[in-house]
Design an enzyme around this catalytic site. Structure first.
Site, PDB file in Angstrom:
ATOM      1  N   GLY A  16       0.702  -1.076  -0.152  1.00 56.05           N
ATOM      2  CA  GLY A  16       0.001  -0.043  -0.101  1.00 56.05           C
ATOM      3  C   GLY A  16       0.728   1.548   0.128  1.00 56.05           C
ATOM      4  CB  CYS A  52     -13.778   2.792 -30.608  1.00 54.34           C
ATOM      5  SG  CYS A  52     -12.969   3.261 -31.921  1.00 54.34           S
ATOM      6  CE1 TYR A  86      -1.677  -3.656  -8.567  1.00 51.95           C
ATOM      7  CE2 TYR A  86      -0.727  -1.523  -7.957  1.00 51.95           C
ATOM      8  CZ  TYR A  86      -1.178  -3.130  -7.563  1.00 51.95           C
ATOM      9  OH  TYR A  86      -0.730  -3.724  -6.275  1.00 51.95           O
TER      10      TYR A  86
HETATM   11  C1  LIG Z   1      -2.551  -5.501  -3.764  1.00 50.19           C
HETATM   12  C2  LIG Z   1      -1.981  -6.072  -2.645  1.00 50.19           C
HETATM   13  C3  LIG Z   1      -0.712  -5.641  -2.294  1.00 50.19           C
HETATM   14  C4  LIG Z   1       0.101  -4.642  -3.034  1.00 50.19           C
HETATM   15  O1  LIG Z   1      -0.467  -3.354  -2.958  1.00 50.19           O
HETATM   16  P1  LIG Z   1       0.300  -2.059  -3.430  1.00 50.19           P
HETATM   17  O2  LIG Z   1      -0.499  -0.869  -3.236  1.00 50.19           O
HETATM   18  O3  LIG Z   1       0.620  -2.492  -4.748  1.00 50.19           O
HETATM   19  O4  LIG Z   1       1.630  -2.125  -2.533  1.00 50.19           O
HETATM   20  C5  LIG Z   1      -0.083  -6.419  -1.112  1.00 50.19           C
HETATM   21  N1  LIG Z   1      -0.891  -7.293  -0.494  1.00 50.19           N
HETATM   22  C6  LIG Z   1      -2.047  -7.733  -0.602  1.00 50.19           C
HETATM   23  C7  LIG Z   1      -2.809  -8.921  -0.107  1.00 50.19           C
HETATM   24  C8  LIG Z   1      -2.441  -7.136  -1.945  1.00 50.19           C
HETATM   25  O5  LIG Z   1      -3.832  -7.372  -2.271  1.00 50.19           O
END
Ligand SMILES: *Cc1c(COP(=O)(O)O)cnc(C)c1O
Length: 423
Positions: free
Chosen positions: A233, A347, A375
């Site tokens: 995150g 489109c 992503y």
């Molecule tokens: C998406 C996710 C991550 C990574 O999230 P980031 O925001 O890219 O760091 C880590 N652990 C779990 C379980 C996730 O679903």
């Protein structure tokens, strides 16, 4: 002047490899991993890092992750298969996913992954009997929804109560007991992931304190949490005026909170793990496009359209994500004088950047989108039967294709003609 990325002239990359093109810098990946490790060791913590493969995975990426000495978090059989096919050590893989098919569970148990993260009590007997059938013991972690609102986009919020991810707090103790009683399961610890693109450390610290309360409850119930995985995150700056996530400040605060609460609760300090995806790969990637159309609507705006868009980067459409872009062949020479909107070639009203100041754009200009490592490729699709672009990896002076582009022929090759439509 041209726009350079990690010592490479992006205009030359466009000429050599064609556009649209994803470019990934191996050094940038290594630097991000090092920042995380260094920040936590400076704070006195030896943590485990698992790269969240869903941000960007392919065989070369798995090898880079392995070379960085960190683990991998996978969310599907496809990601797990890709990793194992490169010889990635299974014991450094975590298997996530709110849905796990029987085949995926079997692949995870057979290969001996570090752990499978359980999202609901119903998964416990399923994984236990799968392990029994294979004559193995499965390592499992329990994912908890800590009920923290990270104040990020709703679609990338995962740790509030109203979510398909993780156990509700009141389910935790019974679930941990069920895991302990299961003959073919080994309880490794707890997991949480509160969301993505979080720029402030407050929600993480709040989640840590909630998770440590759970560790304490389990400790009192006689269940030891060896590993506490705080998920991913960490946010990244996407626009020139945005600040970086303060990893050193966060690690220091994290370490103080961890020490303080473990002392207060008289619990042993669990091994800490994190699972960053975006932080590691986001700034390591750019996308190179060619400008294919410039349209001036007097009194309204200028539209610049590039030869990619929605199918190689669905994030602006999905999340209203914002990006910075530059005209690579005019970088630094021509001052940004024109306000423009950048769109893709689908489109669809596939606005990539709603408004940006750029030098005067012409057909044939090379346009670079920054920070597209996370992503974009991993969420790419074939809308309009457009192929997913090739990926080039930079390593020092070298640039090599790690994934070829999909051609129109590749896309059509998956089609089958039923007998009654044959000619
Ligand atoms: C998406 C996710 C991550 C990574 O999230 P980031 O925001 O890219 O760091 C880590 N652990 C779990 C379980 C996730 O679903």
């Amino acid at each position: 002047m041209h726009y350079y990325f990690e010592g490479h002239d992006t205009v030359s990359l466009a000429e050599d490899f064609g556009t649209p093109l994803y470019v990934i810098s191996e050094e940038r990946i290594e630097r991000a991993v090092k920042t995380i490790k260094d920040a936590f060791s400076a704070a006195g913590l030896d943590i485990s890092v698992y790269y969240a493969g869903k941000a960007f995975t392919n065989r070369a990426m798995c090898r880079i992750v392995e070379n960085c000495g960190i683990g991998l978090d996978t969310v599907s059989g496809g990601e797990l298969f890709t990793a194992l096919s490169t010889g990635f050590p299974a014991e450094k893989v975590i298997c996530h996913g709110s849905v796990k098919t029987p085949d995926e569970i079997e692949m995870a148990i057979k290969s001996g992954v570090h752990c499978i993260a359980i999202n609901s009590p119903a998964e416990i007997p399923v994984i236990d009997s799968a392990a029994a059938g294979l004559g193995k013991t499965a390592n499992v972690a329990l994912r908890v929804s800590p009920g923290v609102d990270p104040h990020t986009h709703e679609y990338i919020t995962t740790g509030t109560l109203d979510t398909k991810f993780g156990l509700m707090p009141e389910e935790l103790i019974p679930a941990a007991k069920a895991v302990q009683e299961a003959k073919h399961l080994n309880f490794t610890g707890l997991h949480c992931h509160i969301g993505s693109q979080i720029m402030d450390d407050e929600p993480f610290i709040l989640a840590l304190s909630i998770m440590l309360e759970h560790v304490k409850e389990l400790h009192e119930a006689g269940i030891t949490v060896n590993e506490l995985n705080m998920g991913g995150g960490f946010g990244i700056p996407y626009l020139p005026d945005e600040k970086e996530f303060d990893m050193y400040g966060y690690a220091a605060r994290f370490s103080r909170t961890l020490d303080g609460l473990c002392t207060k609760y008289s619990i042993p300090i669990p091994k800490i793990a994190v699972e960053p995806g975006r932080y590691i790969i986001g700034p390591a990637g750019i996308t190179i496009y060619t400008v294919c159309a410039v349209k001036d609507i007097p009194g309204v705006r200028r539209y610049i359209s590039v030869d990619g868009g929605l199918n190689d980067n669905p994030r602006p459409a999905l999340y209203q994500s914002r990006y910075n872009a530059v005209i690579a062949n005019k970088y630094g020479d021509d001052l940004p004088t024109d306000e423009a909107r950048i769109s893709g070639r689908s489109c669809e009203t596939d606005t990539l950047i709603s408004s940006i100041m750029l030098p005067e754009a012409e057909i044939g200009d090379i346009m670079v989108f920054e920070d597209t490592g996370a992503y974009c490729y991993s969420m790419a699709g074939n809308y309009n039967r457009l192929g997913i672009p090739k990926i080039v990896l930079l390593h020092g002076d070298e640039a090599q294709v790690i994934k070829r582009e999909q051609t129109a022929e590749d896309i059509a090759s998956f089609d089958e003609m039923p007998v009654w439509l044959e000619k």
